[in-house]
Design an enzyme around this catalytic site. Sequence first.
Site, PDB file in Angstrom:
ATOM      1  N   TYR A  52      60.864  49.649  15.186  1.00  0.00           N
ATOM      2  CA  TYR A  52      60.917  51.088  15.908  1.00  0.00           C
ATOM      3  C   TYR A  52      62.262  51.852  15.463  1.00  0.00           C
ATOM      4  O   TYR A  52      63.204  51.625  16.235  1.00  0.00           O
ATOM      5  CB  TYR A  52      60.420  51.179  16.958  1.00  0.00           C
ATOM      6  CG  TYR A  52      58.880  50.615  17.033  1.00  0.00           C
ATOM      7  CD1 TYR A  52      58.126  50.377  16.211  1.00  0.00           C
ATOM      8  CD2 TYR A  52      58.367  50.304  18.416  1.00  0.00           C
ATOM      9  CE1 TYR A  52      56.747  49.838  16.286  1.00  0.00           C
ATOM     10  CE2 TYR A  52      57.144  49.758  18.766  1.00  0.00           C
ATOM     11  CZ  TYR A  52      56.236  49.693  17.382  1.00  0.00           C
ATOM     12  OH  TYR A  52      55.005  49.051  17.764  1.00  0.00           O
ATOM     13  N   SER A 216      47.217  52.108  18.985  1.00  0.00           N
ATOM     14  CA  SER A 216      46.592  53.384  18.493  1.00  0.00           C
ATOM     15  C   SER A 216      45.175  53.620  19.131  1.00  0.00           C
ATOM     16  O   SER A 216      44.205  53.746  18.192  1.00  0.00           O
ATOM     17  CB  SER A 216      46.587  53.526  16.947  1.00  0.00           C
ATOM     18  OG  SER A 216      47.930  53.463  16.161  1.00  0.00           O
ATOM     19  N   GLY A 221      40.281  55.582  11.503  1.00  0.00           N
ATOM     20  CA  GLY A 221      41.150  55.270  10.337  1.00  0.00           C
ATOM     21  C   GLY A 221      42.487  54.630  10.488  1.00  0.00           C
ATOM     22  O   GLY A 221      42.777  54.059  11.401  1.00  0.00           O
TER      23      GLY A 221
END
Length: 306
Positions: A52, A216, A221
């Site tokens: 990250y 997420s 998607g």
Amino acid sequence: MKTIKLGTSSLEVPVVAVGCMRINSLDKNGAERFVQSALDLGANFFDHADIYGAGECEEIFADAIHMSPSVRENIILQSKCGIRPGISFDFSKEHILNSVDGILKRLKTDYLDVLLLHRPDALVEPEEVAEAFEQLEKAGKVRHFGVSNQKPMQIELLKKFVKQPIVANQLQLSITNANMISNGVNVNMEVDSSIDRDGSILDYCRLHDITIQPWSPFQYGFFEGVFLGSDKFPELNKKIDEIAAKYSVSNTTIAIAWLLRHPAQMQPIIGTMNIDRLDDCVKAADVVLTREEWYEIYTAAGNILP
């Protein structure tokens, strides 16, 4: 905030975890305010990864929280390793050990509460992973171990050699990305959602007391966008807004409450850097959807029932 045991460990963790992948989008003062706000909300579990911000996010976090022994004893730190950007995935002993040393240095701490292997390495040699985990545990650098984005047989291969319990598996899951749930609902049906794409990882983790950490939780998607407020999901948003009004909370709260309602006792990873949005996510810990509400949201997202 409500807590759960992480896997088979004795580690008590809040049911909502704070993902720090985007903390480098904040300036110094903003990062300090965000971290302190998370602590004030009882969200003291912080999820990192060595990739990250190419490590910058861990450094920013350590500065923002003013890391010290007294601070460290009141927070729970998790980080991930195993991705080499632009090169490969790497679960070699050397890479794991070097990665953890870098993580600890950037976070200004002597140990991680949890280390996850980030994405499956096709060239994994589980004997080397076992040696790395053993060395890290004996040195006191890592207390608990887990994986990310792995299916049952990959975990079983690790467990053949690794003696430490696998306490967590971080997996993509949201109302609109729910195949790990859908394939178990549509068993033996000739529909796309009946396809088992992950080896029944949801049932496997429940059987083996491995905590699923959904990542997420607002995306549809593969990072295509957020479903909340999207004109791609009018029925879903109408239903979420209706239920949110009933509980006097935001749509964000209901989206997380939907995950927490599942009896697998998941721990969603929240990636927002917006304090108000994080507050909305934390409130989900106090909302228990009914069975009917859970299924109404599930089907409103386009998930089918047989």
